[in-house]
Design an enzyme around this catalytic site. Structure first.
Site, PDB file in Angstrom:
ATOM      1  N   ARG A 261      -2.109 -10.829   9.404  1.00 30.06           N
ATOM      2  CA  ARG A 261      -0.242  -9.983   9.033  1.00 30.06           C
ATOM      3  C   ARG A 261       0.034  -9.125  10.233  1.00 30.06           C
ATOM      4  NH1 ARG A 261      -0.223  -7.505   2.480  1.00 30.06           N
ATOM      5  NH2 ARG A 261      -0.666  -8.935   1.680  1.00 30.06           N
ATOM      6  N   ARG A 276      -6.959  -1.382   7.693  1.00 24.58           N
ATOM      7  CA  ARG A 276      -5.126  -2.095   7.506  1.00 24.58           C
ATOM      8  C   ARG A 276      -5.779  -3.055   9.071  1.00 24.58           C
ATOM      9  NH1 ARG A 276      -1.023  -0.602   5.662  1.00 24.58           N
ATOM     10  NH2 ARG A 276      -1.762   0.463   4.268  1.00 24.58           N
ATOM     11  N   GLU A 348      -6.071   1.520  -2.261  1.00 30.63           N
ATOM     12  CA  GLU A 348      -5.087   0.288  -2.746  1.00 30.63           C
ATOM     13  C   GLU A 348      -6.568  -0.586  -2.999  1.00 30.63           C
ATOM     14  OE1 GLU A 348      -2.468  -2.903  -1.737  1.00 30.63           O
ATOM     15  OE2 GLU A 348      -2.211  -1.485  -1.384  1.00 30.63           O
ATOM     16  N   SER A 351      -2.439  -5.234  -5.882  1.00 29.92           N
ATOM     17  CA  SER A 351      -1.331  -5.364  -6.377  1.00 29.92           C
ATOM     18  C   SER A 351      -1.554  -5.908  -7.618  1.00 29.92           C
ATOM     19  CB  SER A 351      -0.374  -4.990  -5.153  1.00 29.92           C
ATOM     20  OG  SER A 351      -0.262  -3.894  -4.141  1.00 29.92           O
ATOM     21  N   ARG A 390     -11.779  -4.515   1.722  1.00 30.22           N
ATOM     22  CA  ARG A 390     -11.394  -2.971   1.130  1.00 30.22           C
ATOM     23  C   ARG A 390     -13.138  -3.284   0.323  1.00 30.22           C
ATOM     24  NH1 ARG A 390      -5.504  -0.760   1.081  1.00 30.22           N
ATOM     25  NH2 ARG A 390      -4.789  -1.485   3.081  1.00 30.22           N
TER      26      ARG A 390
END
Length: 427
Positions: A261, A276, A348, A351, A390
């Site tokens: 990304r 990130r 997070e 999700s 993560r």
């Protein structure tokens, strides 16, 4: 994509529901496009009826031995006009489809109102936050001896990448294997392996295109091709343009991929460490469900992701995303946030979302309803089970001992050749 009938029947209600997520529907633009489509379609159908009637009259006149040349000429003129109308109708329908593709999914009524993550609703917590007799370090400082090397990554790739070495690299691999094994053997998922290069149709189907083209890594040398942003895209698209038998539902797939990304729009946010990055890895859960079962499936899928955190004994909380924090294609999302002692906050790690038939409409993914015998849209769901990088961060920070070692969670020791701890200084 939303059902056009919803907009036609109650446009103001749809606009109000979309407003919960901060999206302003251009009501005037839709009404103009829809009015033009309806008018052109009516003209097309009327002209087609006239042509059919006159073609039938030609046959009758011919049977009576009458001169049919004038009628044939007239029908030929109608054919030219009909072709023009059909082309115009196709153009208007393309404009309408392009307009619909920019509209996000309707939030479920249970989604709380709010502008951003600060308005998300906590629904449960699990685990006891660790108490240290020392100041806990974050993963960047824990890996500073070379286990996590951000400088080497920047030298060979740029910012927002990492090089892992030694036992930490092995721990990252172990986490991936542990997650896959858990979801396959305990939760009934079928593991799939997919390409990491995708065509534009795949990203359009799950909602990454056209709106989020800026966040995708496009491959210039291959026409309309992109690096995989998440396994959700290829796995869900396996069922594109399909009509499934009802007895194969629900379908549960699990897939491990790297994810790429650009993180456009996040300049200056989470620049420290691995939170990130442009390249990371996830173990993704995807379910294809019958419509009446999808809310139960969301609870189930979320529980599967939570089971991994529980096995790793990582404290976490579950939150329902508010309208302003909801993803483009999701009707409802439950985020799992793991506790990171180095940041003294939850972050997070998964999700879990129900998209209802939003993605299925874009993909033409259907099943045959056993009651009616007719094809109907499936419901699609997905969630990270979990984000591997993560999870690595969470293990490092929650299992640190203050002397440069990381205890290995019990469930991972079989994947780590029996090791009970990692010495981060021994890279």
């Amino acid at each position: 994509m939303l059902d056009t009938r919803l907009l036609r029947q109650d446009l103001e209600t749809v606009a109000a529901r979309l407003g919960i997520r901060g999206f302003e529907l251009d009501i005037a633009a839709f009404r103009a496009l829809e009015a033009e489509r309806a008018a052109v379609q009516q003209d097309t159908e009327s002209l087609q009826h006239e042509r059919n009637t006159k073609s039938k009259a030609i046959g009758q006149a011919k049977a009576r031995g009458e001169d049919i040349a004038p009628l044939v000429a007239e029908v030929g003129g109608l054919g030219d006009r009909l072709q023009g109308l059909r082309a115009k109708l196709g153009d208007v329908q393309e404009q309408l489809t392009a307009f619909l593709q920019t509209i996000p999914n309707l939030p479920d009524p249970s989604v709380p109102a709010g502008d951003d993550e600060s308005d998300n609703l906590e629904i449960r917590t699990w685990g006891k936050l660790p108490a240290f007799n020392f100041e806990p370090l974050d993963h960047v400082d824990l890996g500073a001896g070379g286990a996590l090397d951000f400088e080497a990554a920047a030298k060979i790739a740029g910012s927002r990448y990492v090089v892992m070495r030694g036992q930490v690299a092995r721990l990252h691999r172990a986490l991936t294997q542990f997650m896959l094994d858990t979801h396959v053997s305990e939760h009934g998922y079928t593991e799939v392996y997919v390409p990491y290069i995708l065509n534009a149709a795949a990203l359009l189907g799950t909602g990454q295109l056209p709106k989020f083209a800026h966040d995708q890594f496009r491959i210039a040398e291959i026409a309309e091709s992109y690096l995989v942003p998440t396994a959700e895209v290829p796995v869900t698209n396996l069922y594109r343009e399909s009509i499934l038998d009802a007895d194969v539902l629900p379908i549960r797939n699990v897939c491990h991929t790297p994810c790429f990304r650009r993180e456009a729009g996040t300049y200056g946010k989470d620049t420290r460490g691995m939170i990130r990055q442009h390249q990371f890895e996830k173990v993704e859960l995807v379910q294809i469900s019958a419509p009446e079962a999808s809310w139960t499936a969301l609870d189930e899928l979320t529980g599967h992701a939570e089971a991994v955190l529980k096995k790793l004994e990582l404290p976490y909380r579950a939150v329902v995303l508010c309208g302003g924090d909801l993803g483009f294609a999701s009707a409802k999302t439950i985020d799992l946030e793991v506790w990171l002692p180095g940041q003294q906050r939850y972050r997070e790690i998964s999700s879990c979302s129900n998209f209802l038939d939003f993605q299925a409409r874009r993909m033409m993914a259907r099943y045959r309803n056993p009651d009616s015998g007719r094809p109907e849209y499936v419901h699609t769901l997905n969630g990270s089970g979990l984000a591997v990088g993560r999870t690595l961060i969470a293990v490092m920070e929650n299992y640190q001992d203050g002397e440069g070692r990381i205890a290995v969670p019990d469930v991972l020791r079989g994947y780590m050749n029996g090791a009970t701890s990692l010495d981060l200084s021994a890279v």
